[in-house]
Design a protein around this motif. Structure first.
Motif, PDB file in Angstrom:
ATOM      1  N   LEU A 245       0.861  -1.184   0.000  1.00 24.92           N
ATOM      2  CA  LEU A 245       0.000   0.000   0.000  1.00 24.92           C
ATOM      3  C   LEU A 245       0.895   1.231   0.000  1.00 24.92           C
ATOM      4  N   ALA A 246       0.730   2.051  -1.048  1.00 23.23           N
ATOM      5  CA  ALA A 246       1.587   3.238  -1.204  1.00 23.23           C
ATOM      6  C   ALA A 246       0.715   4.460  -1.415  1.00 23.23           C
ATOM      7  N   GLU A 247       0.963   5.485  -0.581  1.00 21.45           N
ATOM      8  CA  GLU A 247       0.096   6.665  -0.659  1.00 21.45           C
ATOM      9  C   GLU A 247       0.510   7.585  -1.804  1.00 21.45           C
TER      10      GLU A 247
ATOM     11  N   GLU B 171       3.335   5.824  -8.696  1.00 21.07           N
ATOM     12  CA  GLU B 171       2.621   4.995  -9.675  1.00 21.07           C
ATOM     13  C   GLU B 171       1.908   3.853  -8.945  1.00 21.07           C
ATOM     14  N   ARG B 172       0.565   3.759  -9.024  1.00 21.90           N
ATOM     15  CA  ARG B 172      -0.122   2.696  -8.273  1.00 21.90           C
ATOM     16  C   ARG B 172      -1.387   2.262  -9.002  1.00 21.90           C
ATOM     17  N   THR B 173      -1.818   1.055  -8.680  1.00 24.39           N
ATOM     18  CA  THR B 173      -3.106   0.539  -9.149  1.00 24.39           C
ATOM     19  C   THR B 173      -4.091   0.692  -8.000  1.00 24.39           C
TER      20      THR B 173
ATOM     21  N   ALA C 117       1.177  -5.035   2.549  1.00 24.92           N
ATOM     22  CA  ALA C 117       2.166  -4.313   3.369  1.00 24.92           C
ATOM     23  C   ALA C 117       1.722  -2.869   3.552  1.00 24.92           C
ATOM     24  N   VAL C 118       1.656  -2.433   4.813  1.00 28.39           N
ATOM     25  CA  VAL C 118       1.249  -1.054   5.131  1.00 28.39           C
ATOM     26  C   VAL C 118       2.399  -0.343   5.817  1.00 28.39           C
ATOM     27  N   GLY C 119       2.686   0.874   5.384  1.00 31.87           N
ATOM     28  CA  GLY C 119       3.864   1.619   5.860  1.00 31.87           C
ATOM     29  C   GLY C 119       3.671   2.271   7.222  1.00 31.87           C
TER      30      GLY C 119
ATOM     31  N   GLY D  85       5.343   7.755   8.904  1.00 31.16           N
ATOM     32  CA  GLY D  85       6.070   8.639   7.973  1.00 31.16           C
ATOM     33  C   GLY D  85       6.016   8.126   6.544  1.00 31.16           C
ATOM     34  N   GLY D  86       5.434   6.949   6.354  1.00 31.78           N
ATOM     35  CA  GLY D  86       5.335   6.382   5.007  1.00 31.78           C
ATOM     36  C   GLY D  86       6.587   5.582   4.637  1.00 31.78           C
ATOM     37  N   TRP D  87       6.514   4.863   3.503  1.00 29.34           N
ATOM     38  CA  TRP D  87       7.688   4.145   3.001  1.00 29.34           C
ATOM     39  C   TRP D  87       8.640   5.174   2.383  1.00 29.34           C
ATOM     40  N   THR D  88       9.948   4.891   2.424  1.00 24.66           N
ATOM     41  CA  THR D  88      10.880   5.769   1.706  1.00 24.66           C
ATOM     42  C   THR D  88      10.858   5.368   0.235  1.00 24.66           C
TER      43      THR D  88
ATOM     44  N   SER E  24      -3.149   1.642  -4.416  1.00 25.34           N
ATOM     45  CA  SER E  24      -3.687   2.836  -3.759  1.00 25.34           C
ATOM     46  C   SER E  24      -5.035   2.568  -3.115  1.00 25.34           C
ATOM     47  N   LEU E  25      -5.289   3.284  -2.047  1.00 26.50           N
ATOM     48  CA  LEU E  25      -6.600   3.224  -1.387  1.00 26.50           C
ATOM     49  C   LEU E  25      -7.366   4.524  -1.613  1.00 26.50           C
ATOM     50  N   GLY E  26      -6.968   5.252  -2.694  1.00 25.99           N
ATOM     51  CA  GLY E  26      -7.675   6.503  -2.986  1.00 25.99           C
ATOM     52  C   GLY E  26      -6.742   7.680  -2.840  1.00 25.99           C
TER      53      GLY E  26
ATOM     54  N   THR F 217      -6.841  10.318  -0.745  1.00 28.84           N
ATOM     55  CA  THR F 217      -6.550  10.956   0.549  1.00 28.84           C
ATOM     56  C   THR F 217      -5.479  10.139   1.273  1.00 28.84           C
ATOM     57  N   ILE F 218      -4.684  10.812   2.107  1.00 27.89           N
ATOM     58  CA  ILE F 218      -3.627  10.142   2.866  1.00 27.89           C
ATOM     59  C   ILE F 218      -4.241   9.611   4.158  1.00 27.89           C
ATOM     60  N   LEU F 219      -4.251   8.313   4.304  1.00 26.42           N
ATOM     61  CA  LEU F 219      -4.876   7.686   5.469  1.00 26.42           C
ATOM     62  C   LEU F 219      -3.837   7.448   6.554  1.00 26.42           C
ATOM     63  N   ARG F 220      -4.278   7.441   7.799  1.00 28.54           N
ATOM     64  CA  ARG F 220      -3.378   7.028   8.870  1.00 28.54           C
ATOM     65  C   ARG F 220      -3.090   5.546   8.669  1.00 28.54           C
ATOM     66  N   ALA F 221      -1.961   5.107   9.186  1.00 33.22           N
ATOM     67  CA  ALA F 221      -1.541   3.710   8.966  1.00 33.22           C
ATOM     68  C   ALA F 221      -2.614   2.732   9.420  1.00 33.22           C
TER      69      ALA F 221
END
Ligand code: SAM
Length: 239
Positions: free
Chosen positions: A164-166, A169-171, A189-191, A194-197, A213-215, A217-221
């Motif tokens: 899962l990448a906020e 490039e994502r599907t 995998a959820v980051g 601070g997110g994945w580097t 992607s889950l959309g 908006t930036i979601l909390r982990a």
């Protein structure tokens, strides 16, 4: 009639028992009595259990016929470690939603103090998962593994591996989940907060993971973990 469900601490043929603090809840809070019936999960099946004896820290059951359980797809959650109170909330909710295994992952942006303290926290996470499994009437609790470094998680084997990448490039996750493949096992995998580097995301892709992607908006982990497990469990018909 829906009977309360407990996961047995001890099992031998047609007998089972709850012990210690686990039995304490049944004895003191639910005031268990000899002759009462409960559903007792004994590994991969659930059987009707009739109480044969009650003590402060032990309740014994005689096991009877099998009770039907529901199918759960093999969903593994590789969860980067973040603030424990919110991580534990995610563990509880993902357990209710049917996750099969949760692996805490030490990512680059995982707070070093939390990374160090996480090893001692696993027992508590297992207790939270067991309680949520009983409350949600699962057949068995999810496995809660010991924390691992990201490089180990990259080599997880499963039919479908999704990171899962906020950003980038994502599907869309719903498009990335192909039930025909995912039925043989899926890892999400959820980051961390601070997110994945960038490097970590590159390593995932080089190791064959699909960024999703889950959309917009930036979601909390914890929100991302719960949303992803719910979406996959529903796509795999185990909800
Ligand atoms: N680094 C981000 C920020 O503050 O801009 C936030 C990271 S987010 C709190 C934690 C993790 O949740 C991310 O690494 C990702 O795995 C997941 N996540 C959050 N929003 C997402 C989205 N819209 N799509 C996919 N994954 C998401």
């Amino acid at each position: 009639m829906t009977r309360r469900r407990f996961i047995a601490d001890e099992i031998s043929e047609d007998r089972a028992a709850l012990v210690g603090e686990h039995a304490g809840h049944l004895v003191r809070v639910l005031r268990a009595r000899v002759g009462q019936d409960f559903d007792i999960a004994t590994g991969d099946i659930v059987r009707r259990g009739r109480i044969t004896s009650v003590a402060d820290d032990r309740v014994d059951f005689e096991l009877g016929e099998e009770v039907s359980g529901r199918f759960l797809a093999e969903i593994t959650l590789a969860l980067a470690i973040f603030k424990f109170d919110r991580m534990e909330w995610a563990i509880e909710k993902c357990t209710e939603l049917g996750v099969s295994r949760i692996v805490p992952v030490i990512a680059r942006r995982t707070d070093s103090h939390l990374a160090g303290a996480s090893v001692k926290r696993v027992e508590r996470w297992q207790r939270i998962a067991r309680q949520a499994s009983e409350q949600s009437r699962r057949v068995a609790p999810p496995e809660i593994a010991a924390p691992i470094k990201l490089r180990e998680a990259l080599n997880f084997q499963a039919a479908l591996r999704i990171v899962l990448a906020e950003l980038g490039e994502r599907t869309r996750l719903r498009d990335a989940v192909q039930p025909r493949i995912a039925h043989d096992g899926i890892v999400l995998a959820v980051g961390p907060e601070g997110g994945w580097t960038k490097d970590e995301l590159q390593s995932f892709q080089q190791a064959g993971w699909i960024p999703a992607s889950l959309g917009n908006t930036i979601l909390r982990a914890e929100t991302a973990a719960i949303a992803a497990v719910a979406l996959v469990a529903s796509a795999l018909d185990s909800l």
